[in-house]
Design a protein around this motif. Sequence first.
Motif, PDB file in Angstrom:
ATOM      1  N   ALA A 135      17.771 -31.199   5.994  1.00 44.48           N
ATOM      2  CA  ALA A 135      18.481 -29.942   5.737  1.00 44.48           C
ATOM      3  C   ALA A 135      17.836 -28.767   6.453  1.00 44.48           C
ATOM      4  O   ALA A 135      18.530 -27.843   6.888  1.00 44.48           O
ATOM      5  N   PHE A 136      16.503 -28.817   6.597  1.00 40.80           N
ATOM      6  CA  PHE A 136      15.792 -27.705   7.219  1.00 40.80           C
ATOM      7  C   PHE A 136      15.314 -28.020   8.633  1.00 40.80           C
ATOM      8  O   PHE A 136      14.539 -27.253   9.211  1.00 40.80           O
ATOM      9  N   ALA A 137      15.783 -29.130   9.199  1.00 34.19           N
ATOM     10  CA  ALA A 137      15.469 -29.451  10.591  1.00 34.19           C
ATOM     11  C   ALA A 137      16.381 -28.644  11.505  1.00 34.19           C
ATOM     12  O   ALA A 137      17.593 -28.592  11.288  1.00 34.19           O
ATOM     13  N   ASN A 138      15.817 -28.009  12.510  1.00 36.92           N
ATOM     14  CA  ASN A 138      16.614 -27.184  13.420  1.00 36.92           C
ATOM     15  C   ASN A 138      16.692 -27.752  14.830  1.00 36.92           C
ATOM     16  O   ASN A 138      17.776 -27.942  15.376  1.00 36.92           O
ATOM     17  N   ALA A 139      15.552 -28.043  15.453  1.00 41.40           N
ATOM     18  CA  ALA A 139      15.533 -28.397  16.869  1.00 41.40           C
ATOM     19  C   ALA A 139      16.389 -29.614  17.178  1.00 41.40           C
ATOM     20  O   ALA A 139      17.066 -29.657  18.219  1.00 41.40           O
ATOM     21  N   LYS A 140      16.413 -30.616  16.298  1.00 46.34           N
ATOM     22  CA  LYS A 140      17.163 -31.837  16.581  1.00 46.34           C
ATOM     23  C   LYS A 140      18.661 -31.606  16.607  1.00 46.34           C
ATOM     24  O   LYS A 140      19.411 -32.418  17.145  1.00 46.34           O
ATOM     25  N   HIS A 180      23.028 -20.281  16.824  1.00 44.65           N
ATOM     26  CA  HIS A 180      22.255 -21.233  16.047  1.00 44.65           C
ATOM     27  C   HIS A 180      20.899 -20.621  15.692  1.00 44.65           C
ATOM     28  O   HIS A 180      20.619 -19.447  16.002  1.00 44.65           O
ATOM     29  N   HIS A 181      20.039 -21.415  15.067  1.00 42.83           N
ATOM     30  CA  HIS A 181      18.793 -20.878  14.519  1.00 42.83           C
ATOM     31  C   HIS A 181      17.844 -20.360  15.597  1.00 42.83           C
ATOM     32  O   HIS A 181      17.020 -19.485  15.313  1.00 42.83           O
ATOM     33  N   PHE A 182      17.950 -20.869  16.805  1.00 44.16           N
ATOM     34  CA  PHE A 182      17.021 -20.457  17.849  1.00 44.16           C
ATOM     35  C   PHE A 182      17.550 -19.326  18.726  1.00 44.16           C
ATOM     36  O   PHE A 182      16.755 -18.608  19.336  1.00 44.16           O
ATOM     37  N   ASP A 183      18.862 -19.164  18.843  1.00 47.16           N
ATOM     38  CA  ASP A 183      19.361 -18.076  19.689  1.00 47.16           C
ATOM     39  C   ASP A 183      19.898 -16.890  18.888  1.00 47.16           C
ATOM     40  O   ASP A 183      20.299 -15.886  19.465  1.00 47.16           O
ATOM     41  N   VAL A 184      19.879 -16.982  17.558  1.00 50.23           N
ATOM     42  CA  VAL A 184      20.380 -15.873  16.747  1.00 50.23           C
ATOM     43  C   VAL A 184      19.523 -14.622  16.937  1.00 50.23           C
ATOM     44  O   VAL A 184      20.002 -13.494  16.750  1.00 50.23           O
ATOM     45  N   ILE A 185      18.270 -14.784  17.357  1.00 52.83           N
ATOM     46  CA  ILE A 185      17.374 -13.636  17.548  1.00 52.83           C
ATOM     47  C   ILE A 185      17.546 -12.960  18.906  1.00 52.83           C
ATOM     48  O   ILE A 185      16.967 -11.904  19.156  1.00 52.83           O
ATOM     49  N   GLU A 186      18.362 -13.541  19.777  1.00 48.40           N
ATOM     50  CA  GLU A 186      18.492 -12.978  21.122  1.00 48.40           C
ATOM     51  C   GLU A 186      19.123 -11.596  21.121  1.00 48.40           C
ATOM     52  O   GLU A 186      18.969 -10.841  22.089  1.00 48.40           O
ATOM     53  N   GLY A 187      19.812 -11.256  20.049  1.00 48.40           N
ATOM     54  CA  GLY A 187      20.369  -9.913  19.955  1.00 48.40           C
ATOM     55  C   GLY A 187      19.334  -8.820  19.893  1.00 48.40           C
ATOM     56  O   GLY A 187      19.662  -7.634  20.055  1.00 48.40           O
ATOM     57  N   ILE A 194      21.076 -28.205  21.149  1.00 45.23           N
ATOM     58  CA  ILE A 194      20.965 -28.745  22.502  1.00 45.23           C
ATOM     59  C   ILE A 194      19.751 -28.136  23.197  1.00 45.23           C
ATOM     60  O   ILE A 194      19.587 -26.906  23.217  1.00 45.23           O
ATOM     61  N   ASN A 195      18.893 -28.996  23.728  1.00 44.53           N
ATOM     62  CA  ASN A 195      17.648 -28.559  24.381  1.00 44.53           C
ATOM     63  C   ASN A 195      16.770 -27.731  23.444  1.00 44.53           C
ATOM     64  O   ASN A 195      16.045 -26.832  23.882  1.00 44.53           O
ATOM     65  N   GLY A 196      16.845 -28.051  22.154  1.00 46.93           N
ATOM     66  CA  GLY A 196      16.104 -27.277  21.171  1.00 46.93           C
ATOM     67  C   GLY A 196      14.610 -27.249  21.418  1.00 46.93           C
ATOM     68  O   GLY A 196      13.957 -26.225  21.179  1.00 46.93           O
ATOM     69  N   ALA A 197      14.050 -28.338  21.918  1.00 42.61           N
ATOM     70  CA  ALA A 197      12.606 -28.392  22.136  1.00 42.61           C
ATOM     71  C   ALA A 197      12.150 -27.471  23.256  1.00 42.61           C
ATOM     72  O   ALA A 197      10.948 -27.185  23.376  1.00 42.61           O
ATOM     73  N   GLN A 198      13.077 -26.984  24.087  1.00 42.88           N
ATOM     74  CA  GLN A 198      12.705 -26.134  25.217  1.00 42.88           C
ATOM     75  C   GLN A 198      12.565 -24.652  24.832  1.00 42.88           C
ATOM     76  O   GLN A 198      11.995 -23.866  25.590  1.00 42.88           O
ATOM     77  N   PHE A 199      13.103 -24.288  23.687  1.00 43.95           N
ATOM     78  CA  PHE A 199      13.115 -22.869  23.331  1.00 43.95           C
ATOM     79  C   PHE A 199      11.719 -22.255  23.211  1.00 43.95           C
ATOM     80  O   PHE A 199      11.497 -21.138  23.717  1.00 43.95           O
TER      81      PHE A 199
END
Length: 262
Positions: free
Chosen positions: A6-11, A241-248, A14-19
């Motif tokens: 439920a709390f896994a994000n990178a998997k 998604h959880h990794f690009d939501v901060i790009e704002g 797409i390309n989550g490990a590269q962030f």
Amino acid sequence: MRYDDAFANAKYIINGAQFPHRWAEAAAAFRAERGDRARLGLPYGSAGDEWFDLFLPDTEPVGLLVFIHGGYWRAFGPRDFSHLAAGAVALGWACALPAYTLAPRARISDIARQMTRALPVMAAAVAGPVVLTGHSAGGHLSARLGNADVELPGDLGSRIRRIVPISPLSVLRPLMETAMNADLRLDPAEARAESPAFLPRRPGFDAHVWVGGAERPAFLDQARRLGNAWACPVTIDAGRHHFDVIEGLEAPDTPLLRALLA
């Protein structure tokens, strides 16, 4: 464990490990670009992890934006996210990014107390209003600073204009049923005592919860629970998604920056 997925994000990205690599590169470039307008490693306490970086605009600051990094309280540091100060700095705001001691060396309650100690020191560096934000675990920590049990010195409480937790963890008990709790060491008492959604909100500031529309259902639920508890807006940022939501935070004219600094 029951809630690991439920709390896994990178998997699920797409390309989550590269962030993380991309973040670190962008952060280093931003620090270099700011030159002497970047004040690095300013202490807020005596421990080795008790410092913050401060990025100043080219003119007198309008106020101070504080961004607290995420990483499930176990990973990363402020210098992985320096570039997220760019949007605020372009709008004439200073931006502070505090470090904290990571789990398992510190419990979540210890980290929350570090942020309580850091906030007055960061706020003293810049005049004017203060806006607080943070992402994921940092969203939790920014929200904790808005709870009524957090004592703030002097007029600092009246200077806090707005708190905008991004994808916050607001109810901690489910994390007890994840493998990461080997590091976090949450027990029922601490999980409740450190859950912003279970604690009264201190009056006097605007609040707005932000979360990506493409995030894991658990994060959407956590955001809604904090929004309900605080009776404040919850923006679901479509497609993020959880990794690009901060790009704002990287550009001055974005919906997220307007929610923070308008």
